[in-house]
Each structure stands twice: as structure tokens, then as C-alpha cells.
Design a protein around this motif. Structure first.
Motif, mmCIF file in Angstrom:
data_model
loop_
_atom_site.group_PDB
_atom_site.id
_atom_site.type_symbol
_atom_site.label_atom_id
_atom_site.label_comp_id
_atom_site.label_asym_id
_atom_site.label_seq_id
_atom_site.Cartn_x
_atom_site.Cartn_y
_atom_site.Cartn_z
ATOM 1 N N THR A 124 28.276 51.878 38.015
ATOM 2 C CA THR A 124 29.276 51.813 39.086
ATOM 3 C C THR A 124 30.347 50.761 38.825
ATOM 4 O OG1 THR A 124 27.956 50.260 40.414
ATOM 5 C CG2 THR A 124 27.562 52.614 40.754
ATOM 6 N N ALA A 134 24.072 44.732 37.311
ATOM 7 C CA ALA A 134 23.696 44.668 38.714
ATOM 8 C C ALA A 134 22.893 43.400 38.979
ATOM 9 C CB ALA A 134 22.879 45.897 39.102
ATOM 10 N N LYS A 135 23.092 42.829 40.154
ATOM 11 C CA LYS A 135 22.370 41.611 40.516
ATOM 12 C C LYS A 135 21.035 41.927 41.152
ATOM 13 C CE LYS A 135 22.944 37.371 43.255
ATOM 14 N NZ LYS A 135 23.831 36.656 44.203
ATOM 15 N N ARG A 136 21.004 42.976 41.945
ATOM 16 C CA ARG A 136 19.759 43.357 42.623
ATOM 17 C C ARG A 136 19.748 44.871 42.769
ATOM 18 N NH1 ARG A 136 22.834 40.910 46.598
ATOM 19 N NH2 ARG A 136 21.709 38.967 46.305
ATOM 20 N N PHE A 137 18.563 45.394 43.028
ATOM 21 C CA PHE A 137 18.385 46.831 43.153
ATOM 22 C C PHE A 137 17.743 47.114 44.510
ATOM 23 C CE2 PHE A 137 18.109 45.667 38.702
ATOM 24 C CZ PHE A 137 19.071 46.492 38.132
ATOM 25 N N LEU A 170 24.286 53.451 44.676
ATOM 26 C CA LEU A 170 25.024 52.446 45.444
ATOM 27 C C LEU A 170 25.913 51.616 44.521
ATOM 28 C CD1 LEU A 170 22.196 51.142 47.817
ATOM 29 C CD2 LEU A 170 23.981 52.832 48.336
ATOM 30 N N ARG A 222 26.981 48.653 42.690
ATOM 31 C CA ARG A 222 26.176 47.462 42.389
ATOM 32 C C ARG A 222 26.662 46.712 41.153
ATOM 33 N NH1 ARG A 222 23.993 52.171 41.072
ATOM 34 N NH2 ARG A 222 23.067 52.480 39.014
ATOM 35 N N HIS A 223 27.753 47.174 40.553
ATOM 36 C CA HIS A 223 28.285 46.544 39.348
ATOM 37 C C HIS A 223 29.682 45.982 39.627
ATOM 38 C CE1 HIS A 223 25.349 49.574 37.798
ATOM 39 N NE2 HIS A 223 24.964 48.523 37.092
ATOM 40 N N GLY A 256 26.489 42.058 39.906
ATOM 41 C CA GLY A 256 26.668 42.414 41.300
ATOM 42 C C GLY A 256 28.030 43.013 41.586
ATOM 43 N N ARG A 257 28.209 43.456 42.830
ATOM 44 C CA ARG A 257 29.481 44.066 43.233
ATOM 45 C C ARG A 257 30.470 42.963 43.581
ATOM 46 N NH1 ARG A 257 31.482 48.834 41.683
ATOM 47 N NH2 ARG A 257 32.709 49.874 43.292
#
Length: 321
Positions: A226, A243-246, A258, A260-261, A278-279
Motif C-alpha cells: 500500500t 508496515a509498522k503494525r498489522f 488496509l 499500512r505503508h 507505517g502509514r
């Protein structure tokens, strides 16, 4: 006596006692249990997935058709260029049609949907992909030019096309991203992973990347599904846009799709080893130094290094509409 198939040599006499009947039987039982657990007890009885080998060949043919005098056959002459492109595209697109059809049929079986429209949909997808190729070539020209202009060691645009793994990875990504957007993500992912295997650059086909994109050196670069990257962005080796979290649902299953990047705006440079998770948004014209670890947005024009990464002003977090 030996028999050869696919690069392997099989002995036809009793050179070894491998207990093959027992092994084959156990493997059969394991496959049966797996298919039952995955609710795949009614498989079609033939190859049902797109082929990595076939898609690797298709991607190579498309590269040749897009850049015939550089990535096409070594004996090609310019007067035969159009004939070669037409012949190559005809073969590649027909082969791609078969792979797209396999994915669509597989999806229809999983969803217990009718397969009557699969052939029409597959043809529509490949036809639209084919019509996108001139625009894709024009977009790739901006990437090739960015690589030439962005590397003082590059002597010509021909050199970057022939030698630079980042350019090869981006060509594959542009092809894969179009197919991803057209609704065949498995075919797209296999094409992306072919480039990943040969270059060490991992770009998910869902990532949105603007014109004039350049990855210098490239090994170890990771760009998530993303991620959104603007125009004239330059990355160096070992950069991660991850991504920081899932997030998971109540059952503990990861939620798919979602945002997330990171979002990387226009004219950003990210140096070797930087990790952005993370976003978050990297503002236009920013420079992110080597080995920086970022989990928050930074405003346009930021200069972020390891020394000042804790003190850089925080930009407003991007909120998806």
C-alpha cells in the motif's frame, strides 16, 4: 542406464534403496490432509495455478517488446523492429491470456462462482493490458532517464537499461502493477517475484509509484503493497518502506488491504539503509539520511539524519479518505 528429465538424472537400475513406494504414499496422505483442511477436496484434477516459469518468460518477452534494441534478441536489426515487436507481443499476450484464465478459474472455484464468464473476462483483462503498453513504455522512459541523470557513474541511458537492477525491477513492477490493477494479483505477484529473485529488490505489485522513479544499487530494497510514491523519487539500497503494525480482527486474523505503508511525496531522496514504517507521510522535497529509522510523518523539505531524527518537526499524519 540413466534417464534425464528437467536437468535431473534418474537411475533405472537399483543403485539405491529409497523406499519410494512408502515415501510416495506418505506424501499422498499429507497432501490429502492439507487439501481437506483447506477445503480443497474438489480440485480440478489439472494444473490450476499460474506458472512461475511461464510468467517469467512472458515478462522477459514483454521487456524485449518494450525495449527491443536493448532488451530484445542480440541479432535484431532496426528494420525488423516492428515485426519483432508484433510477433513477440502476439505470443506473449496469448501466453498471458492462458495464465490470467488460470487465476480467474481458480478464484471462481474458491468462491463457488460460475465459470461461464471467465474466458470473456480474461480476454478483456489482457486486451486492456495490451492497450496500456504504449503508455507504460512512455512512463518507463521517465524512469530510465531518472536513472541516467541520477547516477554520475552512468554513461548512457543504454547502460542503465542493460546493467542496472533497479531499472529491471521497475520495468517488472510497471508491468505487474497494471495487471494487479486489472484484477489478477497472483499473476502480478509472480512477475514481481521473478524480478525480486534476480535483483534483490522487492516491490509489491500493489505499490503506486509515480514517474521518474530510480532505485540506485537496489539490493535489499523493500516496498510494501500500500506504499504510495510520488514523482522523481530516488531510493538507495536496503531502503524499507514497510508496515509498522498489522491490525487483527477479533479472531486474531490479520486484516488484509488496509493502508499500512508510507506515502512518499514528490522529489524525495531516501539514502541507503533507511527504514520508514507505517502509514506516515514523507513530505515533498525531503531527504532521509542513511540508516534513519522513521515511524512518524515529516513535513515538506525536511532533512532527516540519524543525528537529528529525534528533533525533526512532526508533520500531520495522513488520513485516508
Amino acid at each position: 542406464m540413466t534417464l534425464k528429465k528437467g536437468g535431473l538424472t534418474r537411475a533405472t537400475d537399483s543403485e539405491g534403496s529409497w523406499q519410494l513406494d512408502h515415501i510416495v504414499s506418505e506424501l499422498h496422505d499429507i497432501r490429502t490432509r492439507w487439501r481437506g483442511a483447506q477445503q480443497r477436496t474438489t480440485e480440478c484434477g489439472a494444473r490450476e495455478f499460474p506458472s512461475r516459469e511461464a510468467l517469467r518468460d512472458i515478462a522477459e518477452a514483454l521487456c524485449g517488446a518494450l525495449f527491443p534494441m536493448r532488451l530484445g534478441p542480440s541479432d535484431l536489426h532496426q528494420e525488423s523492429e516492428d515485426f519483432y515487436i508484433g510477433y513477440t507481443l502476439d505470443a506473449a499476450l496469448n501466453a498471458l491470456l492462458h495464465q490470467v484464465r488460470l487465476e480467474l478459474r481458480y478464484d471462481a472455484r474458491r468462491a463457488a462462482s460460475p465459470q461461464s464468464d471467465v474466458d470473456l473476462l480474461a480476454r478483456a483483462i489482457v486486451a486492456e493490458f495490451a492497450l496500456s503498453l504504449p503508455g507504460l513504455r512512455a512512463l518507463l522512459d521517465t524512469d530510465v532517464l531518472a536513472a541516467y541523470q541520477g547516477d554520475p557513474a552512468a554513461r548512457s541511458v543504454d547502460e542503465v537499461l542493460l546493467c542496472y537492477p533497479g531499472v529491471l525491477a521497475v520495468i517488472h513492477h510497471r508491468i505487474a502493477h497494471k495487471l494487479y490493477a486489472l484484477g489478477v494479483p497472483l499473476v502480478a505477484r509472480i512477475i514481481s517475484e521473478a524480478a525480486h529473485s534476480s535483483t534483490g529488490i522487492d516491490i509489491h505489485p500493489g505499490a503506486q509509484i509515480g514517474a521518474g522513479f530510480f532505485i540506485d544499487h537496489g539490493t535489499g530494497v523493500v516496498i510494501g503493497e500500500t506504499a504510495v510514491i510520488g514523482e522523481r523519487v530516488r531510493l538507495y539500497q536496503a531502503v524499507t518502506l514497510g508496515a509498522k503494525r498489522f491490525p487483527a480482527d477479533e479472531a486474531g486474523t490479520l486484516q488484509k488491504g488496509l493502508p499500512r505503508h508510507p506515502v512518499v511525496e514528490d522529489d524525495v531522496v531516501i539514502y541507503a539503509g533507511a527504514t520508514i514504517l507505517g502509514r506516515v507521510t514523507i513530505g515533498r522535497g525531503s531527504t532521509i539520511g542513511g540508516n534513519v529509522w522513521l515511524t512518524r510523518s515529516v513535513p515538506p523539505g525536511s532533512q532527516v539524519t540519524q543525528a537529528n531524527s529525534q528533533n525533526v518537526p512532526v508533520a500531520a499524519e495522513l488520513v485516508e479518505p
